[in-house]
Each structure stands twice: as structure tokens, then as C-alpha cells.
Design a protein around this motif. Structure first.
Motif, mmCIF file in Angstrom:
data_model
loop_
_atom_site.group_PDB
_atom_site.id
_atom_site.type_symbol
_atom_site.label_atom_id
_atom_site.label_comp_id
_atom_site.label_asym_id
_atom_site.label_seq_id
_atom_site.Cartn_x
_atom_site.Cartn_y
_atom_site.Cartn_z
ATOM 1 N N ALA A 152 27.779 -7.285 32.381
ATOM 2 C CA ALA A 152 26.955 -6.391 31.560
ATOM 3 C C ALA A 152 26.247 -7.165 30.451
ATOM 4 O O ALA A 152 25.051 -6.952 30.189
ATOM 5 C CB ALA A 152 27.833 -5.297 30.953
ATOM 6 N N ALA A 153 26.969 -8.069 29.805
ATOM 7 C CA ALA A 153 26.347 -8.878 28.757
ATOM 8 C C ALA A 153 25.247 -9.769 29.323
ATOM 9 O O ALA A 153 24.174 -9.909 28.736
ATOM 10 C CB ALA A 153 27.412 -9.722 28.057
ATOM 11 N N VAL A 154 25.497 -10.347 30.495
ATOM 12 C CA VAL A 154 24.487 -11.192 31.133
ATOM 13 C C VAL A 154 23.247 -10.378 31.484
ATOM 14 O O VAL A 154 22.112 -10.838 31.313
ATOM 15 C CB VAL A 154 25.083 -11.864 32.383
ATOM 16 N N SER A 155 23.449 -9.147 31.961
ATOM 17 C CA SER A 155 22.311 -8.292 32.311
ATOM 18 C C SER A 155 21.476 -7.947 31.090
ATOM 19 O O SER A 155 20.243 -7.939 31.149
ATOM 20 C CB SER A 155 22.812 -7.004 32.981
ATOM 21 N N ALA A 166 23.076 -3.485 18.900
ATOM 22 C CA ALA A 166 24.093 -2.768 18.126
ATOM 23 C C ALA A 166 25.300 -2.423 18.991
ATOM 24 O O ALA A 166 26.455 -2.642 18.596
ATOM 25 C CB ALA A 166 23.485 -1.503 17.521
ATOM 26 N N ALA A 167 25.037 -1.890 20.201
ATOM 27 C CA ALA A 167 26.146 -1.550 21.102
ATOM 28 C C ALA A 167 26.940 -2.792 21.480
ATOM 29 O O ALA A 167 28.177 -2.768 21.556
ATOM 30 C CB ALA A 167 25.603 -0.857 22.349
ATOM 31 N N LEU A 168 26.247 -3.900 21.696
ATOM 32 C CA LEU A 168 26.928 -5.136 22.057
ATOM 33 C C LEU A 168 27.769 -5.656 20.895
ATOM 34 O O LEU A 168 28.894 -6.140 21.092
ATOM 35 C CB LEU A 168 25.894 -6.183 22.485
ATOM 36 N N ALA A 169 27.229 -5.560 19.684
ATOM 37 C CA ALA A 169 27.987 -6.008 18.508
ATOM 38 C C ALA A 169 29.249 -5.166 18.322
ATOM 39 O O ALA A 169 30.316 -5.691 17.970
ATOM 40 C CB ALA A 169 27.104 -5.950 17.271
ATOM 41 N N ASP A 185 29.113 -13.335 22.602
ATOM 42 C CA ASP A 185 28.514 -14.158 21.550
ATOM 43 C C ASP A 185 27.253 -14.864 22.053
ATOM 44 O O ASP A 185 26.260 -14.969 21.321
ATOM 45 C CB ASP A 185 29.536 -15.186 21.051
ATOM 46 N N ASP A 186 27.294 -15.359 23.281
ATOM 47 C CA ASP A 186 26.109 -16.011 23.842
ATOM 48 C C ASP A 186 24.947 -15.030 23.974
ATOM 49 O O ASP A 186 23.791 -15.370 23.673
ATOM 50 C CB ASP A 186 26.440 -16.599 25.218
ATOM 51 N N THR A 187 25.253 -13.811 24.380
ATOM 52 C CA THR A 187 24.193 -12.806 24.514
ATOM 53 C C THR A 187 23.633 -12.427 23.155
ATOM 54 O O THR A 187 22.406 -12.297 22.985
ATOM 55 C CB THR A 187 24.744 -11.563 25.232
ATOM 56 N N LEU A 188 24.501 -12.247 22.178
ATOM 57 C CA LEU A 188 24.031 -11.926 20.824
ATOM 58 C C LEU A 188 23.162 -13.052 20.268
ATOM 59 O O LEU A 188 22.142 -12.804 19.602
ATOM 60 C CB LEU A 188 25.217 -11.659 19.903
#
Length: 549
Positions: A152-155, A166-169, A185-188
């Protein structure tokens, strides 16, 4: 004018629908938990689903975002159905339904619908699909499976959807798995880098993290630094790209070295038996490759039998195939020596032609028994997948082949040095007439040596079945390289075969990126020929029976 008026009315309606959905979300009862973690009421979900029945893309896009944030338990299948054009609504009642596996389900309750009325498809565009992809990623940020959360983070990063920051954080603050934390963290960091509103300090920190990640994805993100970035950010990104390029170059060399070692191990397995027979007997056996083929087909037969009668033990098929392949190829080798080769000693040209004819016979026999097409040999579970080491993917099949080749080499070395048969074989190599005068039955040493070399070739076929196609032509792919290894390393020398095989394998893989696969083989062949001109006996010269003392 009428056309402009209609367009204006449609846009106004779209805006009103989007505002209505937004007001619904704002009117939802607020608690201390994030909105995305709440479950909207039935009335709220009904209002959200109504957006799919408007027939307008802005309303559909707003409904996608609202549904993903609603906490509705069936949000994921509804959105997936929308992306796959399986989301419909009843034309009369405007009830939203999704179709799956030949059944129809109510989007509000998730209950099956036995006989829905006439339906209309919910319209889908590329923008809607992108919104669904992002929404699905947001839904899976808290999935039970860590791999799903990482994907999900990669997508989100792949779509560069800043709306999910915000949702990821929030998900990152609750995450406990170290691997998932790194992915978040990489996605952020990647989102901060492409966010035009991110401060310079945050972008510099993102550049530093992506540089430390040092892979092709991080390099692509650093290349996409926006034009509005400050000079400091652009300079840091340029330095990061240069650092990643250096590291990727080093990783490429290390990976080529690994591929070279694995290729050298394959050559060692294919050539080590030839080194014995050629060294002891001086016989140019063109059928040696077919012994490799016999071992590979023995592995195929064992695996098929175990798949039919003991499927639960299929992972052990290689362990069963090893002794069977050794025995089968060894017996064929002994029969070849007793029936053909022993009548042609001292006549190298006739021996070469005879063994070449035997190789054609064996190939045709295998074609008759198994057919001319390739046969699939399954990798056991412990040889599947890859090992990630310092950013380099090392396939387990090749790692195990390297280990296996060294184990075979050491076992053969012990057999040559610490057994009575090894002593007799070395005696025949050093001085055949003296060995015969000491009571050694040299004809049987010849036969058993030929059987040993052929058996090891059969064991090589077991290993090669894991990385190459099992076909009647399998042995022909390695016979020339095997002779090259034997001549380069020194006829009859096991250490010479080891050094030559690994050297040729590594050299071939290091030259390939510069010259191409075909030209690399030509360069290696020319280099070996020039070396043999200067050192005819190879790297490790031994006395054979053709050079009696």
C-alpha cells in the motif's frame, strides 16, 4: 449559447454533489480517533453511495474518496468492483450493487441480492481508476498482513498521491513492524520531496533518506525533484544521485561476480568428471555431456514418481535423485568404456568419433523415451526465491549450486587422497606400467574411473536441472566449455579444474556487460588459446600415462 448553458448546469451539479458529500463527512460525529478509522452511519453511507448513481465523473470521484474514508466494512470490494466495471445500480431504486463470482451483492449491507431489477453500469474513467487505486492503498495501510501494508505504501508513492500523506503519517505512528516502518518512512520522504508546499528542511531530510536507500527507485525520485525546489535541495539531490550511481555500479560488479561464481560452479560440476577421465585415460569423451543429460532426466523421473506416489515428500526429491543419477550415469559410463573405448586406446581420432556417435545415440534414445520437448523440474522450497544481501538479490538456486559444487569437489578430493581406489587411480596417472607391475588391475581402474567421472557428470545434471531446461540437448551446451576448463586448468588436476572453472565463469560475466554474451565467449576462448600457447600443460600440470617417467 444553449450548449454553454447546459455545460454550466452540469458543472454546477457536479460541484453541488461534491460539496454535499463533503458536508456529509464534516457532519459526521467527531471523536478523538481519525476520521478514516471511524465507521460512518448507514445514512451517511447511503448518501455516499448515491454519488455513484449520478452518472458524472466528479460525483464518482468524490464518492470514491468519501467511501474510503467512511470505514464502511465493504468499501474495499465496492471500490475494486468499480475499478473492474462490476459496480452497478438498479435503474428504478438507485440501489448500488456489486457483482462478483456470478453473484450480486448489496453495496450498503453486503448481503447477496437474489433477483435485482434492471441495472445501469457505474461509469469509469482513467481518473476514477487512479482514485480507486489510491483509495485502496489508503484502505490497506492498516491491513493485518505486513506485506499488504508495504505494498500500500509503495502504491501511494508510485502514484505520488499527496492527499494520502496524513493517512500515511497516522498509520506510521501506529506501526510496530520495522520493515513496514521503513517502507512508510521511505514513502513519506518521497512524498515530501515532490510536495511543492514542503519546507526546504523537510525536502533536504527526504533527499538524505532516499540517498541512504540507494536503489533505482530512490534515484528516480531524486531525478524528479520539482523545478520550484531551492538550489540547496537540487544540489543535494544531484549529490545523492551521484552517490547512488556509484553504489549501484559497485552492486552491479558484485552481482556479476556472484553470477560468475555460479556459472563457474556449473562449469566445475560439468567438467570435474571429465578432468578425471581425461587425466587418467587421455580419452576425449564427446559423450560426457550426455552423462549430464542422463542425470537431469533421472531427476525428472524421480520427481514425477514422487509427485504421483508421495507428493508430501516432493521437497526431498533432489536428495533421492542424487544417488540414482550418480549410479545411472556411472553404469552407462562403465558400459561405454568396456564396450567401446577400451578397444580404441591410443587412437584419439577414432575415440573422438566413436564417443560422438554414442552421444547421438543417447540423445535419440532420450527423445524416444521422453519426447523432444523440454521437461520441467520443480525447484524445492529451499531453492526458491532469493536472498537479499546489501541490496543485491542472490537467487537461492544459484547459491545452493555454488555450495553443492564445492561439496562435490571436496568429496572427490577426499576420495582421491584418502581411499585405496584414489591411491590406485593416482598411481595409474603417474605411471601406468609401474602400477600394473605392482599388481594394480589397470583395466578395471580405467573402467571404474570412467564410471566415477560419468557419475559425477550425472550429479551435475541434478544441479543443472534446477537452473536450465531438461532436454535431450542439455549436455551439448556444456561439453565444449568442459573441455576448455580441463585444458586450461591442467589435464587430470582437480585443483586446476576448480581454479579454471571459477576463473572462466567470473571472467565471462565481467566481460559480458562490455562486449555482449557472444563476443565475451570469443574473447575468453582467444585468451585461453593464447595462454595454452605459452603454457601447454595448463595451470596445474600433472603427468599422465602419455608422459611416462
Amino acid at each position: 449559447m444553449a450548449h454553454l448553458a447546459r455545460t454550466s448546469i452540469r458543472l454546477t451539479r457536479s460541484v453541488l454533489v461534491a460539496l454535499t458529500l463533503a458536508l456529509v463527512l464534516l457532519a459526521a460525529p467527531l471523536v478523538s480517533t481519525p476520521v478514516s478509522a471511524q465507521q460512518a452511519s448507514t445514512q451517511d453511507v447511503e448518501t455516499i453511495l448515491a454519488g455513484f448513481t449520478r452518472g458524472q465523473f466528479p460525483a464518482t470521484l468524490a464518492a470514491v474518496d468519501a467511501l474510503a474514508a467512511s470505514g464502511h466494512p465493504h468499501a474495499a470490494p465496492i471500490l475494486q468492483a468499480l475499478s473492474d466495471r462490476r459496480l452497478v445500480f438498479e435503474t428504478a431504486s438507485r440501489r448500488v450493487l456489486w457483482q462478483e463470482g456470478g453473484q450480486t451483492f448489496d453495496a450498503l449491507t453486503g448481503e447477496p441480492v437474489a433477483a435485482p431489477g434492471p441495472t445501469t453500469d457505474v461509469r469509469v474513467s482513467n481518473a476514477v481508476r487512479r482514485a480507486v487505486q489510491t483509495a485502496m492503498a489508503s484502505l490497506t495501510l492498516r491491513a493485518p498482513n505486513p506485506a499488504t501494508r508495504i505494498e500500500a505504501a509503495v502504491s501511494i508513492l508510485r502514484a505520488r498521491d499527496l492527499s494520502q500523506r496524513a493517512a500515511l503519517a497516522e498509520a506510521r505512528a501506529e506501526e510496530t513492524d520495522p520493515n513496514v516502518q521503513r517502507a512508510f518512512d521511505d514513502t513519506l520522504a518521497g512524498l515530501a520531496l515532490v510536495d511543492p508546499d514542503a519546507p526546504e528542511a523537510e525536502r533536504l531530510a527526504a533527499v538524505e533518506r532516499l540517498t541512504a536507500r540507494a536503489d533505482a527507485g530512490a534515484r528516480a525520485l531524486l531525478l524528479s525533484v520539482p523545478a520550484d525546489a531551492t538550489d540547496a535541495v537540487k544540489a543535494a539531490a544531484a549529490e545523492g544521485i551521484a552517490a547512488i550511481d556509484r553504489r549501484l555500479e559497485i552492486q552491479g560488479h558484485v552481482q556479476n561476480l556472484f553470477f560468475g561464481l555460479s556459472l563457474g560452479s556449473v562449469l566445475l560440476l560439468a567438467a570435474i568428471g571429465l578432468a578425471i577421465t581425461f587425466g587418467v585415460m587421455g580419452v576425449i569423451n564427446m559423450a560426457h555431456g550426455e552423462m549430464v543429460m542422463i542425470g537431469a532426466y533421472a531427476t525428472f523421473v524421480v520427481q514425477e514418481l514422487m509427485r504421483a506416489f508421495a507428493p508430501g515428500l516432493l521437497d526431498l526429491s533432489l536428495l533421492v535423485a542424487l544417488p540414482l543419477a550418480f549410479a545411472t550415469a556411472g553404469l552407462v559410463g562403465i558400459a561405454l568404456e568396456r564396450l567401446v573405448i577400451r578397444h580404441l586406446y591410443g587412437r584419439p581420432l577414432e575415440t573422438l568419433l566413436a564417443t560422438w556417435g554414442v552421444s547421438l545415440i543417447l540423445q535419440q534414445a532420450v527423445r524416444t523415451l521422453f519426447g523432444p520437448t523440454n521437461r520441467e523440474v520443480m525447484n524445492p522450497s529451499f531453492m526458491s526465491g532469493s536472498l537479499e544481501l546489501f541490496g543485491i538479490a542472490l537467487t537461492w538456486s544459484r547459491v545452493w549450486i555454488i555450495v553443492f559444487a564445492l561439496a562435490v569437489f571436496l568429496a572427490l578430493l577426499v576420495a582421491m587422497k584418502a581411499t585405496s581406489f584414489g591411491l590406485r587411480m593416482r598411481a595409474v596417472v603417474q605411471n601406468r606400467r609401474m602400477a600394473a607391475s605392482m599388481g594394480i588391475r589397470t583395466p578395471w581402474v580405467d573402467a571404474l574411473t570412467f564410471g566415477l567421472g560419468s557419475g559425477i557428470a550425472g550429479v551435475a545434471g541434478v544441479a543443472l536441472s534446477q537452473i536450465d531446461n531438461v532436454s535431450p540437448n542439455l549436455g551439448q551446451s556444456y561439453i565444449i566449455d568442459s573441455f576448455l576448463v580441463v585444458v586450461f586448468g591442467g589435464v587430470g588436476s582437480l585443483w586446476g579444474a576448480l581454479v579454471a572453472a571459477l576463473s572462466l565463469g567470473v571472467a565471462n560475466k565481467l566481460v559480458e556487460p562490455l562486449a555482449g554474451a557472444v563476443l565475451a565467449k570469443i574473447v575468453i576462448l582467444v585468451a585461453v588459446i593464447l595462454f595454452i600457447q605459452k603454457r601447454p600443460r595448463g595451470l596445474f600440470a600433472l603427468k599422465g600415462r602419455a608422459v611416462e617417467s
